[in-house]
Write a protein that holds these residues in place. Structure first.
Motif, PDB file in Angstrom:
ATOM      1  N   VAL A  50      37.303  -0.511   0.654  1.00 28.36           N
ATOM      2  CA  VAL A  50      36.534  -1.141  -0.423  1.00 28.36           C
ATOM      3  C   VAL A  50      35.098  -1.386   0.034  1.00 28.36           C
ATOM      4  O   VAL A  50      34.142  -1.130  -0.710  1.00 28.36           O
ATOM      5  CB  VAL A  50      37.204  -2.453  -0.876  1.00 28.36           C
ATOM      6  N   PHE A  54      31.733   0.269  -1.535  1.00 24.80           N
ATOM      7  CA  PHE A  54      30.670  -0.617  -2.013  1.00 24.80           C
ATOM      8  C   PHE A  54      29.346  -0.256  -1.357  1.00 24.80           C
ATOM      9  O   PHE A  54      28.310  -0.201  -2.015  1.00 24.80           O
ATOM     10  CB  PHE A  54      31.026  -2.080  -1.728  1.00 24.80           C
ATOM     11  N   ARG A  55      29.377   0.016  -0.059  1.00 23.44           N
ATOM     12  CA  ARG A  55      28.146   0.377   0.645  1.00 23.44           C
ATOM     13  C   ARG A  55      27.609   1.698   0.123  1.00 23.44           C
ATOM     14  O   ARG A  55      26.407   1.855  -0.067  1.00 23.44           O
ATOM     15  CB  ARG A  55      28.396   0.463   2.141  1.00 23.44           C
ATOM     16  N   LYS A  57      28.050   2.956  -2.852  1.00 20.62           N
ATOM     17  CA  LYS A  57      27.537   2.750  -4.210  1.00 20.62           C
ATOM     18  C   LYS A  57      26.162   2.098  -4.177  1.00 20.62           C
ATOM     19  O   LYS A  57      25.260   2.501  -4.909  1.00 20.62           O
ATOM     20  CB  LYS A  57      28.510   1.888  -5.014  1.00 20.62           C
ATOM     21  N   THR A  58      25.973   1.090  -3.335  1.00 23.37           N
ATOM     22  CA  THR A  58      24.677   0.414  -3.278  1.00 23.37           C
ATOM     23  C   THR A  58      23.601   1.327  -2.710  1.00 23.37           C
ATOM     24  O   THR A  58      22.447   1.250  -3.108  1.00 23.37           O
ATOM     25  CB  THR A  58      24.755  -0.875  -2.466  1.00 23.37           C
TER      26      THR A  58
END
Length: 68
Positions: A50, A54-55, A57-58
């Motif tokens: 996860v 998340f990393r 995506k950012t």
């Protein structure tokens, strides 16, 4: 940005330091120590993908796709 990242890591670390043993004890009291330790392992194993997603995506949203 670097200071905010250090602060976030500090908050997460201290939260785990204080909440982790209490959660482990609660689960061990309700079930068994093996179940409690296995639960912690599963939660950590699920958290890693996860965090990677998340990393990623950012980084895409910020436009830093080609950087390190």
């Amino acid at each position: 940005r670097r200071g905010a990242a250090v602060a976030a890591v500090g908050v997460i670390g201290y939260s785990g330091f204080f909440a982790g043993p209490a959660m482990l004890g609660f689960i061990a009291g309700a079930f068994d120590l093996r179940v409690a330790l296995a639960t912690i392992v599963v939660v950590l194993a699920l958290a890693l993908p996860v965090l990677v997603l998340f990393r990623r995506k950012t980084r895409i949203e910020s436009g830093d796709v080609g950087g390190t």
